[in-house]
Scaffold this active site. Structure first.
Site, mmCIF file in Angstrom:
data_model
loop_
_atom_site.group_PDB
_atom_site.id
_atom_site.type_symbol
_atom_site.label_atom_id
_atom_site.label_comp_id
_atom_site.label_asym_id
_atom_site.label_seq_id
_atom_site.Cartn_x
_atom_site.Cartn_y
_atom_site.Cartn_z
ATOM 1 C CD GLN A 146 59.552 15.980 -52.523
ATOM 2 O OE1 GLN A 146 58.785 16.914 -52.327
ATOM 3 N NE2 GLN A 146 59.392 14.794 -52.020
ATOM 4 C CD GLU A 147 66.767 13.158 -58.390
ATOM 5 O OE1 GLU A 147 66.994 12.064 -58.850
ATOM 6 O OE2 GLU A 147 67.636 13.929 -57.941
ATOM 7 C CG HIS A 187 63.789 12.153 -49.750
ATOM 8 N ND1 HIS A 187 62.899 12.399 -50.562
ATOM 9 C CD2 HIS A 187 65.048 12.833 -50.303
ATOM 10 C CE1 HIS A 187 63.229 13.070 -51.531
ATOM 11 N NE2 HIS A 187 64.573 13.442 -51.515
ATOM 12 C CG HIS A 212 68.888 14.870 -48.489
ATOM 13 N ND1 HIS A 212 69.480 14.189 -49.542
ATOM 14 C CD2 HIS A 212 67.610 15.210 -49.177
ATOM 15 C CE1 HIS A 212 68.827 14.224 -50.568
ATOM 16 N NE2 HIS A 212 67.696 14.916 -50.529
ATOM 17 C CG ASN A 245 65.590 19.562 -51.420
ATOM 18 O OD1 ASN A 245 65.865 20.517 -51.147
ATOM 19 N ND2 ASN A 245 66.316 18.690 -52.247
ATOM 20 C CG ASP A 296 71.824 10.025 -52.029
ATOM 21 O OD1 ASP A 296 72.037 10.030 -53.002
ATOM 22 O OD2 ASP A 296 70.768 11.023 -51.770
HETATM 23 P P1 AMP Z 1 65.765 15.287 -53.572
HETATM 24 O O1 AMP Z 1 66.277 16.227 -54.732
HETATM 25 O O2 AMP Z 1 65.775 15.719 -52.045
HETATM 26 O O3 AMP Z 1 64.341 14.574 -54.009
HETATM 27 O O4 AMP Z 1 66.970 14.114 -53.718
HETATM 28 C C1 AMP Z 1 66.856 12.772 -54.130
HETATM 29 C C2 AMP Z 1 67.776 12.109 -53.537
HETATM 30 O O5 AMP Z 1 67.835 10.594 -53.846
HETATM 31 C C3 AMP Z 1 69.250 12.197 -54.320
HETATM 32 O O6 AMP Z 1 70.175 12.506 -53.461
HETATM 33 C C4 AMP Z 1 69.514 11.085 -55.180
HETATM 34 O O7 AMP Z 1 70.758 10.824 -55.118
HETATM 35 C C5 AMP Z 1 68.599 10.052 -54.202
HETATM 36 N N1 AMP Z 1 68.462 8.804 -54.919
HETATM 37 C C6 AMP Z 1 67.669 8.632 -56.120
HETATM 38 N N2 AMP Z 1 67.514 7.084 -56.335
HETATM 39 C C7 AMP Z 1 68.064 6.659 -55.104
HETATM 40 C C8 AMP Z 1 68.045 5.237 -54.939
HETATM 41 N N3 AMP Z 1 67.836 4.339 -55.761
HETATM 42 N N4 AMP Z 1 68.693 4.918 -53.777
HETATM 43 C C9 AMP Z 1 69.273 5.878 -52.871
HETATM 44 N N5 AMP Z 1 69.057 7.114 -53.324
HETATM 45 C C10 AMP Z 1 68.733 7.508 -54.471
#
Ligand code: AMP
Length: 120
Positions: free
Chosen positions: A89-90, A95, A97, A84, A28
């Site tokens: 979920q961003e 994915h 974690h 998430n 991450d």
């Molecule tokens: P979520 O809120 O579960 O969707 O988390 C998305 C995660 O993706 C976050 O912890 C970000 O820091 C991570 N993330 C976003 N862009 C990248 C990237 N290019 N490489 C690695 N991790 C990323």
């Protein structure tokens, strides 16, 4: 196309620690702890509701292998899994974690330094 599809097809670089035909595992970029990694299916699966059982089983098999790697290379002592869906979920590509635990509080290292420790 979402950012994880771009990582999987090589358009965007990542600190990849493992990959096979089904998943890619990379660090991450904004870690909560040293060794915070994401297991991502190579096919575009949105979330847990979209997930098939074979891929899910494989992701958990790889989770156990990554836990062994974290223990061996970073001397971790436990693991929290977070996944998430929906509003929280961003990135809109499934994915999982992996957030390892340490016996003592660790200062956050640059991701590239953690990557070197995991892959040397
Ligand atoms: P979520 O809120 O579960 O969707 O988390 C998305 C995660 O993706 C976050 O912890 C970000 O820091 C991570 N993330 C976003 N862009 C990248 C990237 N290019 N490489 C690695 N991790 C990323």
């Amino acid at each position: 196309m979402d950012i994880f599809c771009k990582i999987i097809n090589g358009e965007i670089p990542s600190f990849t620690v493992y990959e096979d035909d089904v998943v890619k595992v990379f660090l991450d970029v904004n870690p909560d702890v040293n060794g915070h990694m994401l297991i991502v299916p190579k096919k575009h699966i949105l979330d847990i509701y979209d997930m098939d059982n074979d891929t899910l089983l494989h992701i958990f098999k790889i989770t156990k292998e990554m836990d062994k790697l974290l223990k061996e290379k970073l001397h971790t002592e436990g693991l929290t899994l977070v996944q998430n869906n929906g509003l929280l979920q961003e990135v809109k590509h499934f994915h999982l974690h992996l957030k390892p635990h340490y016996s003592e509080k660790e200062e956050l290292l640059p991701v590239e330094d953690v990557y070197k420790k995991l892959t040397k």
